[in-house]
Enzyme design. Structure first.
Site, short mmCIF file in Angstrom:
data_model
loop_
_atom_site.label_atom_id
_atom_site.label_comp_id
_atom_site.label_asym_id
_atom_site.label_seq_id
_atom_site.Cartn_x
_atom_site.Cartn_y
_atom_site.Cartn_z
N CYS A 151 -0.52 4.08 2.12
CA CYS A 151 -0.33 3.87 3.56
C CYS A 151 1.11 4.16 4.00
CB CYS A 151 -0.67 2.42 3.94
SG CYS A 151 -2.28 1.85 3.40
N ASP A 152 2.07 3.68 3.23
CA ASP A 152 3.45 3.65 3.69
C ASP A 152 4.43 4.52 2.92
OD1 ASP A 152 2.67 1.76 5.61
OD2 ASP A 152 2.97 0.11 4.21
N CYS A 200 0.84 -1.20 0.00
CA CYS A 200 0.00 0.00 0.00
C CYS A 200 0.87 1.25 0.00
CB CYS A 200 -0.93 0.01 1.21
SG CYS A 200 -2.04 1.45 1.27
#
Length: 315
Positions: free
Chosen positions: A139-140, A136
């Site tokens: 997300c990261d 992701c």
């Protein structure tokens, strides 16, 4: 083996399942929640979560999911660790069976079983999960500012991830096993126009290496041909963008799924094609797959279930 009766059965945990449980518990529906093999869902294999509202300094994924879980328990949710392995949605009350053979008789059901990212199947992916391996970018990606990363895949998702990461990272490798991108023409052109994205065509990843985290990847180009060539690239992060698989196999033939296995819902609601069965989170979301979106859909599913029960008080 026993028969358990409940007004609302929630299948799956994570942000969607736990949020549905919180709302349902506060509405005195006394929900029963089955957590599955991975209580808390995919966030429990994530390290730092910085994009969920209410955590200005970030929070560990496992810690956040435990707080969700405890809040659900606080309001009266009964939680069982285990899986639902059989379902019968042909009539109400619905009959569901867990791995121990217990039968749950439920007036309504919320499905929140999530979706799992597809991996290449390399042992190193598991070794470095949370230490440089991610599925992701949204997300990261923030953790890789001014660093070098690689994205695996050649479709629209991979190109979108590469473009997003290119706004943060110093350099982005896009590892494509074919000689062309499968993404739309517009997306392909955007990737090719980005100076800090380098496309590695005809390439496969053999493995990853590093001491305390990902430091590089072993690559093979033109595998199985006379032009086969092996080389290494130095990277700090390795992002998989080869798709997701919704965890919906147990529901095949019981509710309507799309071609990829995602649960179809009715418009802006969480209603499935079976009255009294609702879906929330990534198992019904092939597009966003974000914790805050999943939590919101869990709220909507609980409200939809509550309304349904009010209108169908007799089973």
């Amino acid at each position: 083996m026993a028969e358990i009766k409940t007004r609302l059965l929630i299948i799956g945990s994570g942000p969607a399942g736990y949020t549905a449980a919180i709302y349902a518990s506060r509405a005195n529906l006394h929900p029963l929640l089955y957590e599955g093999d991975q209580p808390g869902g995919q966030l429990t294999i994530t390290t730092e979560v910085e994009n969920f509202p209410g955590y200005p300094n970030g929070v560990q994924g496992t810690e956040m999911m435990e707080e969700f879980r405890q809040q659900a328990i606080h309001f009266g949710t009964e939680i069982k660790t285990g899986n639902i392995e059989k379902v019968d949605f042909s009539k109400r009350p619905f009959k569901c069976e867990d791995e121990k053979g217990n039968v749950i008789s439920a007036e309504t059901v919320v499905i929140s079983t999530g979706a799992s990212a597809k991996y290449l199947g390399l042992p190193d992916e598991e070794k470095y999960r949370g230490l440089g391996v991610s599925a992701c970018a949204t997300c990261d990606g923030f953790f890789y500012r001014k660093k070098v990363v690689a994205v695996v895949g050649g479709g629209d998702t991979a190109c979108e991830e590469a473009l997003y990461l290119s706004t943060l990272a110093k350099k982005v490798y896009l590892i494509v096993r074919r000689g062309v991108l499968r993404a739309s023409d517009v997306m392909q052109q955007r990737v090719k126009d980005k100076e800090n994205i380098e496309i590695l065509f005809h390439c496969n990843t053999l493995g990853l290496f590093g001491e305390d985290g990902v430091e590089g990847a072993h690559i093979v180009k033109n595998v199985g041909t006379p032009e086969e060539e092996k080389f290494d690239i130095a990277i700090d992060g390795f992002f998989l963008a080869i798709g997701h698989k919704p965890n919906t196999d147990v529901f095949k033939g019981q509710i309507e799924l799309d071609n990829e296995g995602y649960i179809k819902v009715d418009g802006a609601t969480t209603h499935t094609n079976v009255a009294g069965v609702f879906a929330a989170g990534d198992c019904a979301d092939p597009r966003y797959r974000q914790a805050v979106v999943a939590a919101g859909s869990g709220c909507r599913a609980a409200l939809d279930a509550e309304k349904f029960l009010m209108e169908h008080s007799e089973v």
